[in-house]
Write a protein that holds these residues in place. Sequence first.
Motif, short mmCIF file in Angstrom:
data_model
loop_
_atom_site.label_atom_id
_atom_site.label_comp_id
_atom_site.label_asym_id
_atom_site.label_seq_id
_atom_site.Cartn_x
_atom_site.Cartn_y
_atom_site.Cartn_z
N SER A 143 0.84 -1.21 0.00
CA SER A 143 0.00 0.00 0.00
C SER A 143 0.86 1.25 0.00
N VAL A 144 0.24 2.35 -0.36
CA VAL A 144 0.94 3.63 -0.33
C VAL A 144 1.31 4.01 1.09
N ALA A 145 0.40 3.72 2.01
CA ALA A 145 0.66 4.05 3.41
C ALA A 145 1.92 3.33 3.91
N LEU A 146 2.07 2.07 3.51
CA LEU A 146 3.24 1.32 3.95
C LEU A 146 4.51 1.90 3.34
N LEU A 147 4.42 2.31 2.10
CA LEU A 147 5.58 2.94 1.47
C LEU A 147 5.99 4.19 2.21
N ARG A 148 4.98 5.01 2.54
CA ARG A 148 5.30 6.22 3.27
C ARG A 148 5.92 5.89 4.62
N GLU A 149 5.43 4.85 5.25
CA GLU A 149 6.00 4.45 6.53
C GLU A 149 7.47 4.06 6.36
N GLN A 186 8.67 10.36 -4.08
CA GLN A 186 7.26 10.27 -4.41
C GLN A 186 7.04 10.24 -5.92
N THR A 187 7.78 11.07 -6.63
CA THR A 187 7.52 11.21 -8.05
C THR A 187 8.36 10.28 -8.90
N GLY A 191 8.35 2.13 -5.95
CA GLY A 191 8.39 1.10 -4.93
C GLY A 191 9.69 1.15 -4.16
N VAL A 192 9.92 0.14 -3.39
CA VAL A 192 11.16 0.03 -2.62
C VAL A 192 11.92 -1.18 -3.14
N THR A 193 13.09 -0.94 -3.67
CA THR A 193 13.83 -2.04 -4.25
C THR A 193 15.13 -2.32 -3.50
N ASP A 194 15.51 -1.40 -2.64
CA ASP A 194 16.83 -1.54 -2.03
C ASP A 194 16.77 -1.55 -0.51
N ALA A 195 15.65 -2.02 0.04
CA ALA A 195 15.49 -1.96 1.48
C ALA A 195 16.59 -2.74 2.19
N GLU A 196 16.87 -3.95 1.71
CA GLU A 196 17.90 -4.75 2.37
C GLU A 196 19.27 -4.07 2.30
N ASP A 197 19.59 -3.51 1.13
CA ASP A 197 20.87 -2.81 1.00
C ASP A 197 20.97 -1.68 2.02
N ALA A 198 19.89 -0.92 2.13
CA ALA A 198 19.92 0.23 3.03
C ALA A 198 20.15 -0.21 4.47
#
Lengths: 239, 239
Positions: A143-149, A186-187, A191-198
Motif C-alpha cells: 500500500s501507499v501508506a506502507l511505502l510512506r512508513e 514520491q515522483t 516502490g522500494v527495491t533496495d530496502a535490504e541494502d539500506a
Amino acid sequence: MSETTYPLGETVTIERKGLRDRVYDLVLDMLVGQAVAPGTRLSIDAIARDLKVSPTPVREALVQLERTGLVTREPLKGYRVAPQITDSQLESLFDTRIVLEGGAAELAARHSDSLVPRLEAALEQHRAVTEKVRAAAAAGTLSVALLREYFTVDWTFHHLIFEGTNNPFLIDMSEVISTRVHRMRQTVLSGVTDAEDAVVEHTRIIDAFRSGQPEEAAAAMRDHIEKVRFRSRSDAHSH
Amino acid sequence: MSETTYPLGETVTIERKGLRDRVYDLVLDMLVGQAVAPGTRLSIDAIARDLKVSPTPVREALVQLERTGLVTREPLKGYRVAPQITDSQLESLFDTRIVLEGGAAELAARHSDSLVPRLEAALEQHRAVTEKVRAAAAAGTLSVALLREYFTVDWTFHHLIFEGTNNPFLIDMSEVISTRVHRMRQTVLSGVTDAEDAVVEHTRIIDAFRSGQPEEAAAAMRDHIEKVRFRSRSDAHSH
DNA sequence: TCGAACACAATCCTATAGGAAATACGACCC
DNA sequence: GGGTCGTATTTCCTATAGGATTGTGTTCGA
C-alpha cells in the motif's frame, strides 16, 4: 513557595500556532502525501475557500513553502507546484547530501555514546518495516501508506545523525533536504527495491560510530549515499 | 515583419518584482545595514506605515525574513529582531561553514579552469580594499561604508566558490550562511583586524585550486575558516 | 482554414475595517 | 512598599472589497 497554584495537566497541548502554520502543514501534507502533478496551479483563493480561511494566511504559508523549493512563484502570476526534478538537479542533490550528511556524521561522532543507542533503535524499526514491506510485496498488497512508513523510518535514521550534531544550522538545512528527498521519491520511484541494502549500509554506519573515529563515520555515510545515488540511477533508467 | 512596434529602450529594467520583494529588500538592508538592537520589535503596522504600503506585503516579507533567521516570530505576539548570537551558536556556525564550504571547494575544483581567473580577480579587489582600509585606519578615518565594502569583497571570494559548484542547493544554503555571517560581523566585530591574514589564506586557496586536486582545495578552505574561527574567538574575548 | 483582435472570466495584488489577544500602565489592597 | 487586579491602548490576526493583470474562448476577417 514561589509556585503559583496552576491547574496544570489539561492544557498540555496548547499549540498556539496560528492559522498560518496550520495551513502550511495541510498544504505540505498535500504536496508530499498525494502525488500532485508538477506545474499544477495553486490558486490562493481556491485554497482559501477549500480550507474556509481568508487568503492572507494561505499567502503566508505559500511564501514559506516557496523557501523549501516545493512550489515556485512568479510575481503577478501565482504559485505552481515545482517542476519535476531534472537529472542534473538530482545529481546536485546527491552531491549536497554527501557534503552535508558526511560532515554531519563527522560532527555527530563527538557524541557517539548517546547517539549509537538511538540509531540502533531506529535501525530496529527500519528492519521491522522492511520485513513488512517484503511480506506485503510478496502478497501483492503493497500500500501507499506502507511505502510512506518505510520512507519515514529510513529518513529517521539520517535525521537522528543531524540532530546528533546539536548544530541548529545543520538541522535546519536537513529539513530542506528532507522535503526534496521525500518529493523526489514520491515522483520518481514507484516502490522500494533496495530496502535490504539500506539496512546493511546503515548497520555499517553504526559500526563506524562505535569505533569512535569521526572520519570512519563520515566515510561510511558518504559511501552509503553514493550507493543510494547509484541505485537511484538504475531505477530511473529502468523506468 | 512580425515585430510589433514597441517603444523599447525605456522600460529596460522591467523588474516586476511585486511589492513583497521590494519590502523584503528594504527591511533586509535595514537589518544588515544599520546596527539594530536584538530583540527590537518589528511592528507590522509601523513598517507598513513607514513604507506607505498595506500590511499584507510586509507580512509576507517578514515570513521570508524569518526563514533566514534574522528575525524571530511568536504567534500572536509578533516579530522581533533575532537575539544576539551566542558563543555556542557561533561555534556551530563555523562548524557548518567548514562542512559546507569545504565540500563546496571540493566540488568546485571540478571546474578549476574557469573558476581560478574569477577568484584571482576577486582577490585583487580584496587586496585593493585591504590597502584602503589600512590607509584609512592609519589616518583614523575608517568609515562604516568602507567596512561594509571590505566585508562584501571578502565574502565575494567565498561566494564565487559556491557558484563554481553549479549546485543550486549549495548556492541556496550559502545565502543563509551569508546573512548570518554578515550580521555576526556587524554586531560582534567593530573593525577589521585580520585583513592581511585573510588575503594570504585566500591566496593559498587559489593555489590549491590551481593544483587541480579537490582534496587540497577543500583542506585549504577548511584551514582558512578554522583560522578565522580562532581569530574571531580572540576578538570576542578582547572585547 | 488560419491568424489576429476582442471580450469575458478568473486570479493575483493591494487596501481598509473589525475582532481578539497581549502589553503597558495605573489604582488598589495587604 | 510590594504584589495583584483592572482598565486602556497598542498590536496582531482575520475577513471582505475593489482595482489591475493575466489567461482563455470566441468571433471576425483575410
